[in-house]
Design a protein around this motif. Structure first.
Motif, PDB file in Angstrom:
ATOM      1  N   ASP A 108       6.293   0.099  -6.351  1.00 49.98           N
ATOM      2  CA  ASP A 108       6.008  -1.067  -5.698  1.00 49.98           C
ATOM      3  C   ASP A 108       5.197  -2.123  -6.266  1.00 49.98           C
ATOM      4  O   ASP A 108       4.318  -1.673  -6.840  1.00 49.98           O
ATOM      5  N   MET A 109       5.686  -3.407  -6.190  1.00 49.39           N
ATOM      6  CA  MET A 109       4.641  -4.248  -6.458  1.00 49.39           C
ATOM      7  C   MET A 109       4.483  -5.260  -5.016  1.00 49.39           C
ATOM      8  O   MET A 109       5.400  -5.580  -4.452  1.00 49.39           O
ATOM      9  N   LEU A 110       3.145  -5.337  -4.750  1.00 49.58           N
ATOM     10  CA  LEU A 110       2.937  -6.000  -3.489  1.00 49.58           C
ATOM     11  C   LEU A 110       2.041  -7.454  -3.911  1.00 49.58           C
ATOM     12  O   LEU A 110       1.010  -7.139  -4.504  1.00 49.58           O
ATOM     13  N   ARG A 111       2.617  -8.595  -3.614  1.00 49.41           N
ATOM     14  CA  ARG A 111       1.765  -9.754  -3.585  1.00 49.41           C
ATOM     15  C   ARG A 111       1.060 -10.303  -2.306  1.00 49.41           C
ATOM     16  O   ARG A 111       1.820 -10.388  -1.188  1.00 49.41           O
ATOM     17  N   ALA A 112      -0.180 -10.056  -2.422  1.00 48.50           N
ATOM     18  CA  ALA A 112      -0.900 -10.687  -1.352  1.00 48.50           C
ATOM     19  C   ALA A 112      -1.477 -11.821  -1.510  1.00 48.50           C
ATOM     20  O   ALA A 112      -1.978 -12.472  -2.605  1.00 48.50           O
ATOM     21  N   GLU A 113      -1.512 -12.583  -0.158  1.00 44.09           N
ATOM     22  CA  GLU A 113      -2.530 -13.810  -0.106  1.00 44.09           C
ATOM     23  C   GLU A 113      -3.455 -13.596   1.053  1.00 44.09           C
ATOM     24  O   GLU A 113      -3.140 -13.216   2.120  1.00 44.09           O
ATOM     25  N   ASN A 114      -4.622 -13.796   0.734  1.00 43.45           N
ATOM     26  CA  ASN A 114      -5.714 -13.779   1.757  1.00 43.45           C
ATOM     27  C   ASN A 114      -5.682 -12.502   2.339  1.00 43.45           C
ATOM     28  O   ASN A 114      -5.884 -12.034   3.641  1.00 43.45           O
ATOM     29  N   GLY A 115      -5.548 -11.507   1.670  1.00 39.85           N
ATOM     30  CA  GLY A 115      -5.568  -9.926   2.091  1.00 39.85           C
ATOM     31  C   GLY A 115      -4.414  -9.437   2.850  1.00 39.85           C
ATOM     32  O   GLY A 115      -4.233  -8.295   3.208  1.00 39.85           O
ATOM     33  N   ARG A 116      -3.212 -10.290   2.885  1.00 36.04           N
ATOM     34  CA  ARG A 116      -1.831  -9.903   3.690  1.00 36.04           C
ATOM     35  C   ARG A 116      -0.885  -9.962   2.537  1.00 36.04           C
ATOM     36  O   ARG A 116      -0.664 -10.857   1.834  1.00 36.04           O
TER      37      ARG A 116
END
Length: 136
Positions: A108-116
């Motif tokens: 899995d690759m998770l892309r986060a912005e501002n911790g979400r």
């Protein structure tokens, strides 16, 4: 920020293991899911945490005895705003009512912005996939 990225992935895994309250904490109000597994088209139009949780619950109903665990060394690229990516292999284990165990691997690759989490890329062979690779 490496520690935050690892914690985010751990919470992602816990959410998939039925800790559904984490969805509101770790998922952005609107996000994109990109699942490359066979039979995963149900995730294509999901954009909010509530619908995502409903789909995960449905998946667990279809595949009882399913659990997930992070595996191997994560790759974390995240800035001080907790914006970036976390990529990590995972193991999925299905324990059938007769005790038969099936292990599957994925990444899995998770892309986060501002911790979400705002975007997810997930690749595995699905329920008929290969057994996991040993991380040691």
């Amino acid at each position: 920020m490496r520690e935050f990225g690892i914690e985010l992935f751990d919470k992602w895994t816990a959410m998939w293991n039925r800790d559904y309250d984490l969805a509101e904490e770790i998922m952005a109000p609107e996000f994109v899911l990109r699942y490359a597994q066979p039979g995963a088209s149900a995730y294509d139009d999901i954009r909010d945490p509530k619908a995502f949780v409903a789909q995960i619950q449905s998946f667990h109903d279809e595949v009882p005895g399913l659990s997930f665990a992070p595996d191997a060394v994560p790759v974390v690229e995240m800035d001080e705003n907790r914006t970036g990516i976390v990529v990590r292999p995972y193991r999925a284990r299905i324990t059938a009512p007769d005790g038969t165990i099936t292990d599957i691997s994925g990444t899995d690759m998770l892309r986060a912005e501002n911790g979400r989490i705002v975007e997810v890329w997930s690749v595995s062979g699905g329920l008929a996939g290969r057994s996991f690779y040993a991380s040691n």
